[in-house]
Enzyme design. Sequence first.
Site, PDB file in Angstrom:
ATOM      1  CB  SER A 191      -0.863  -0.016   1.267  1.00  0.00           C
ATOM      2  OG  SER A 191      -1.466   1.236   1.492  1.00  0.00           O
TER       3      SER A 191
ATOM      4  CE1 TYR B 178      -5.158  -1.686   4.316  1.00  0.00           C
ATOM      5  CE2 TYR B 178      -3.952   0.362   3.992  1.00  0.00           C
ATOM      6  CZ  TYR B 178      -4.556  -0.771   3.469  1.00  0.00           C
ATOM      7  OH  TYR B 178      -4.548  -1.001   2.111  1.00  0.00           O
TER       8      TYR B 178
HETATM    9  P1  NAP Z   1     -11.797  -4.827  -1.367  1.00  0.00           P
HETATM   10  O1  NAP Z   1     -12.636  -4.582  -2.571  1.00  0.00           O
HETATM   11  O2  NAP Z   1     -12.292  -4.467  -0.014  1.00  0.00           O
HETATM   12  O3  NAP Z   1     -11.266  -6.319  -1.398  1.00  0.00           O
HETATM   13  C1  NAP Z   1     -10.663  -6.950  -0.290  1.00  0.00           C
HETATM   14  C2  NAP Z   1     -10.712  -8.439  -0.502  1.00  0.00           C
HETATM   15  O4  NAP Z   1     -10.173  -9.116   0.631  1.00  0.00           O
HETATM   16  C3  NAP Z   1     -12.146  -8.933  -0.681  1.00  0.00           C
HETATM   17  O5  NAP Z   1     -12.154  -9.973  -1.619  1.00  0.00           O
HETATM   18  C4  NAP Z   1     -12.440  -9.450   0.723  1.00  0.00           C
HETATM   19  O6  NAP Z   1     -13.497 -10.365   0.776  1.00  0.00           O
HETATM   20  C5  NAP Z   1     -11.124 -10.091   1.043  1.00  0.00           C
HETATM   21  N1  NAP Z   1     -11.021 -10.401   2.456  1.00  0.00           N
HETATM   22  C6  NAP Z   1     -11.014  -9.526   3.477  1.00  0.00           C
HETATM   23  N2  NAP Z   1     -10.972 -10.205   4.642  1.00  0.00           N
HETATM   24  C7  NAP Z   1     -10.958 -11.521   4.337  1.00  0.00           C
HETATM   25  C8  NAP Z   1     -10.929 -12.704   5.102  1.00  0.00           C
HETATM   26  N3  NAP Z   1     -10.919 -12.684   6.455  1.00  0.00           N
HETATM   27  N4  NAP Z   1     -10.917 -13.885   4.465  1.00  0.00           N
HETATM   28  C9  NAP Z   1     -10.963 -13.947   3.126  1.00  0.00           C
HETATM   29  N5  NAP Z   1     -10.987 -12.854   2.331  1.00  0.00           N
HETATM   30  C10 NAP Z   1     -10.993 -11.649   2.939  1.00  0.00           C
HETATM   31  O7  NAP Z   1     -10.486  -3.954  -1.509  1.00  0.00           O
HETATM   32  P2  NAP Z   1      -9.330  -3.922  -2.596  1.00  0.00           P
HETATM   33  O8  NAP Z   1      -9.023  -2.504  -2.789  1.00  0.00           O
HETATM   34  O9  NAP Z   1      -9.607  -4.781  -3.762  1.00  0.00           O
HETATM   35  O10 NAP Z   1      -8.139  -4.536  -1.710  1.00  0.00           O
HETATM   36  C11 NAP Z   1      -7.283  -5.559  -2.135  1.00  0.00           C
HETATM   37  C12 NAP Z   1      -5.938  -5.369  -1.473  1.00  0.00           C
HETATM   38  O11 NAP Z   1      -5.355  -4.151  -1.944  1.00  0.00           O
HETATM   39  C13 NAP Z   1      -6.002  -5.243   0.039  1.00  0.00           C
HETATM   40  O12 NAP Z   1      -4.895  -5.897   0.621  1.00  0.00           O
HETATM   41  C14 NAP Z   1      -5.889  -3.740   0.258  1.00  0.00           C
HETATM   42  O13 NAP Z   1      -5.372  -3.425   1.522  1.00  0.00           O
HETATM   43  C15 NAP Z   1      -4.934  -3.389  -0.845  1.00  0.00           C
HETATM   44  N6  NAP Z   1      -4.912  -1.980  -1.226  1.00  0.00           N
HETATM   45  C16 NAP Z   1      -6.030  -1.363  -1.716  1.00  0.00           C
HETATM   46  C17 NAP Z   1      -5.929  -0.024  -2.073  1.00  0.00           C
HETATM   47  C18 NAP Z   1      -7.106   0.757  -2.597  1.00  0.00           C
HETATM   48  O14 NAP Z   1      -6.991   1.976  -2.769  1.00  0.00           O
HETATM   49  N7  NAP Z   1      -8.239   0.133  -2.893  1.00  0.00           N
HETATM   50  C19 NAP Z   1      -4.741   0.667  -1.938  1.00  0.00           C
HETATM   51  C20 NAP Z   1      -3.629  -0.012  -1.446  1.00  0.00           C
HETATM   52  C21 NAP Z   1      -3.729  -1.325  -1.097  1.00  0.00           C
HETATM   53  P3  NAP Z   1     -14.980  -9.835   1.182  1.00  0.00           P
HETATM   54  O15 NAP Z   1     -15.495  -9.120  -0.028  1.00  0.00           O
HETATM   55  O16 NAP Z   1     -15.703 -11.090   1.508  1.00  0.00           O
HETATM   56  O17 NAP Z   1     -14.803  -8.936   2.357  1.00  0.00           O
END
Ligand code: NAP
Length: 250
Positions: free
Chosen positions: A142, A155
């Site tokens: 991140s 986080y």
């Molecule tokens: P998201 O849409 O919230 O996706 C998160 C994913 O993780 C979802 O598939 C969620 O499943 C899954 N997850 C969370 N807790 C879980 C658990 N206990 N067991 C199994 N699966 C779980 O967000 P995203 O942006 O795509 O995030 C993906 C990654 O990128 C994360 O590590 C996030 O920190 C990182 N990231 C995102 C951003 C951003 O701006 N969006 C920036 C930097 C880093 P559910 O749908 O069932 O909750």
Amino acid sequence: MILDKFRLDGKVAIVTGSNTGLGQGICRAYAEAGAKVVGVSRRPSTETAEMLGENFYNVIADLSDLKVVPSIIAQAVEKFGRVDILVNNAGIIKRCDSIDFTEEDWDSVLDVNLKTVFFLSQAVARRFLQQKSGGKIINIASMLSYQGGIRVPSYAASKSAVKGITMTLCNEWAKYGINVNAIAPGYMATNNTEQLRADGERSGDILARIPAGRWGQPEDLQGAAVFLASAASDYVNGFTLAVDGGWLAR
Ligand code: NAP
């Protein structure tokens, strides 16, 4: 040919958090590049399964508990015969003033974003050693692997640590042909940033700071994810690659 080195034909990838957002985008990219994909999600990855068809297998698992780890590897091997790539994408965020932050909000984030990332990586690396194959591990870091953020102490702690263990695991496993790298997405329009985007003032401040002038989309991560999973990155080790529209350059 250089473009052939980016292909993932015959490879098997495990991608956590496959039902939505960045994880779903990575699953699509890997299938398009020729891989079979084992998506891990706590809710069924119905939409992803429809998109990928027979190239996709969904393991339902809650990654907040380490006991699911052996079964994820076992199901991947049973379905597709081997494992070549792991993407530790699943992650959660809790937003609250640090002065009021609870132990639960600390532990729940660290469990999914860091503890399971380490032990799933360990289990996959053991599988790579058993296969005598080498392999690719890609952690999703991140901007908060570099910066502190605001109201997100667990986080920021987890994502700084993800960058740290990416280097540690590289130092120990590069000699086995295992590449451990990370991708640090910038501000991407997914569920993870829904609250942030709904806050007009914060959202405006963030947008004004992104040199590319827009929030990222899941598609923006696909090139880096394929590169780091492919033979094109065989000499890239322990690096966290920002895909951030220039955010860190400001
Ligand atoms: P998201 O849409 O919230 O996706 C998160 C994913 O993780 C979802 O598939 C969620 O499943 C899954 N997850 C969370 N807790 C879980 C658990 N206990 N067991 C199994 N699966 C779980 O967000 P995203 O942006 O795509 O995030 C993906 C990654 O990128 C994360 O590590 C996030 O920190 C990182 N990231 C995102 C951003 C951003 O701006 N969006 C920036 C930097 C880093 P559910 O749908 O069932 O909750």
